[in-house]
Design a protein around this motif. Sequence first.
Motif, PDB file in Angstrom:
ATOM      1  N   ARG A 371       0.839  -1.212   0.000  1.00  0.00           N
ATOM      2  CA  ARG A 371       0.000   0.000   0.000  1.00  0.00           C
ATOM      3  C   ARG A 371       0.874   1.262   0.000  1.00  0.00           C
ATOM      4  NH1 ARG A 371      -1.744  -3.067   3.859  1.00  0.00           N
ATOM      5  NH2 ARG A 371      -1.357  -1.581   5.543  1.00  0.00           N
ATOM      6  N   ARG A 406      -6.858   5.594  -2.241  1.00  0.00           N
ATOM      7  CA  ARG A 406      -6.959   4.618  -1.144  1.00  0.00           C
ATOM      8  C   ARG A 406      -7.088   5.333   0.192  1.00  0.00           C
ATOM      9  NH1 ARG A 406      -2.803   1.974  -3.854  1.00  0.00           N
ATOM     10  NH2 ARG A 406      -1.280   2.693  -2.338  1.00  0.00           N
ATOM     11  N   ASP A 411     -11.530   3.282  -2.031  1.00  0.00           N
ATOM     12  CA  ASP A 411     -10.993   2.616  -3.213  1.00  0.00           C
ATOM     13  C   ASP A 411      -9.749   1.872  -2.762  1.00  0.00           C
ATOM     14  OD1 ASP A 411      -9.792   1.850  -5.555  1.00  0.00           O
ATOM     15  OD2 ASP A 411     -10.237   3.709  -6.619  1.00  0.00           O
ATOM     16  N   SER A 412      -9.799   0.551  -2.870  1.00  0.00           N
ATOM     17  CA  SER A 412      -8.668  -0.221  -2.333  1.00  0.00           C
ATOM     18  C   SER A 412      -7.701  -0.663  -3.435  1.00  0.00           C
ATOM     19  CB  SER A 412      -9.204  -1.448  -1.591  1.00  0.00           C
ATOM     20  OG  SER A 412     -10.007  -2.186  -2.490  1.00  0.00           O
TER      21      SER A 412
END
Length: 548
Positions: A371, A406, A411-412
């Motif tokens: 991420r 994100r 929204d991933s």
Amino acid sequence: MDPPTGPTMGPYDYDMLVIGGGAGGLAVAKEAAGLRQKVLILDLLTPSVRGSERELGGSSVNIDSIRKFLQQASLLGKALQDSQKYGWKLKENVPHGWSELVGAVQQTVQTRSQELKRELKNVGVFYLRAHGKLVEPHTVEVTEVDGKQRRLKAEIIVIATGDRPEYLDIPGVREHCVTSEDLLSLPHPPGSTLVVGRSPEGLELADILFGLGLPVTVLQQPAPVLQQPALQQPALQQPALQQPALQQPALQQPALQQPALQHGFDEKMAEMIDNHLLVSGVHTLQNCSLVKVETTEAKEDLAGGSATTTQQSSKGRLRVTVLTAQGQTEQTDFDTVLLTAGRKASTRDMGLECVGVQCSQDTGKILVNERDQTSVDHIYAVGSVQHGRPSTTGLSVHAGTLLARRLFIEDSTLCDYTNVPTVVLTQMEYAFCGLTEEKANATFGEDSVEVYHSYYWPLEWELPARNKYSCYVKVICHIPDQERVLGVHIMGPNAGDILQGFVAAMKCGLTKQQLDVTVGLQPGSAQVFSSLTETQRMSEALMMRGNC
Ligand SMILES: Cc1cc2nc3c(=O)[nH]c(=O)nc-3n(C[C@H](O)[C@H](O)[C@H](O)COP(=O)(O)OP(=O)(O)OC[C@H]3O[C@@H](n4cnc5c(N)ncnc54)[C@H](O)[C@@H]3O)c2cc1C
């Protein structure tokens, strides 16, 4: 006008503070501001060793675009040669004006940077031409160009400080050499140039400067010898209007002993770039190590007058001492020594250690998870400052945009770091996407990998009878998976532009069979992809038979 500060949202001045205004930082800042976050972006790079400064926009504006303009200048020189065959009555030896080129490029860089500032303002991002340093987990010390300092707090911090050229720790290098950051600050043409380094950047600049009519030598450090199978003569893609005098296929030229590109590039394609340079006339100092760089005489200060050893000048030359593979020292004089030996992450003096952001010990780049989060929860990193990720402008923009989404909307979507297209802007442009042949073989095993390849001859090259064997494509397929395409490699004019469509196709799971049933666009070079029949195995078998 100073950006507003103050505790507008709890303890923080900003929702997000971005350090670094290159492709990645700008993308994350703009997207976050568009999602109604209060965002500040800082951008300031200390001047290069030779004093060159950079505009807002990072490598994308200050380096990538310059490379493209220089490449175009060099290609136009080649086009001038071709133009006679197309009926243009040009005088021979049209001179090139370095100062006109530099002026136009610098003007364009400044304009692009101004446009970026306007764009930031329009989307509501606050911008400061200032250096950022972490002093507490949520606090950044901001130092403006005039030395004015203040501390600002942000809930989320993004580090997007990129990288910059590295200096070799060799006598005379810092004093006398220039890097890509300085090339367009030279007040005179570089003259005879030694390019130190085998990086894509080095080869690009060597090829481009040579294309501008300058004598260029590339210094290549020692490395192991590589073998290369020959490729069958290509079937012509277009009916030839006139049969050109065949030149030697590039692969059969005396090959350099090692590929020029090492940075994860496909070895055979790298060797083709070497051959292209060799055939063009770029000199190479092979298997030589740089020992020292010194001036041949006192150099005059640019401002005119006092002798100095640190300023480039139109007077005086640089004497370069190298150590050959045989252990002998050799000296050659050049006007300019251009360092392209590597790049270093801009992570020093940023206070990363004091807030617990971990960096790779090898590269100095920041360690992140999938991420883009660092070892500190609310601190993220995007772009080329990340460790272990490919580094391109397009990828930095994409990653920055997704990061903001994100963080601030549901929204991933993660950034996909595979199949990232890359281009080397040599005159003979090289672009690729996906795996190299070596990586494909190592991952799936040689028996599971089929490599289709072909030379091609752009139709417009036929009139000037350019070398038939310099443009080349290679498609690497995974046999057990319906010959799914693992990698596409193109060497030829506009290779980067040709590649873009294949990148999308690869994202959709492109197979060799789909390539075969795709109708070729006539007249166009990219149609070569619809008629790839020869595999590397066939070429190797032919070569073996030929050798018997
Ligand atoms: C020679 C070369 C050739 C390349 N070729 C291509 C190519 O063909 N195609 C492609 O897509 N990509 C190419 N790239 C890669 C591409 O330029 C980078 O991947 C991309 O620009 C990285 O963007 P970034 O935002 O991560 O960093 P950068 O663009 O490096 O931006 C970082 C910014 O941070 C600023 N900064 C640094 N430290 C601080 C600080 N402490 N405080 C404030 N500001 C700071 C700097 O001023 C700079 O503006 C090339 C790169 C190089 C160097």
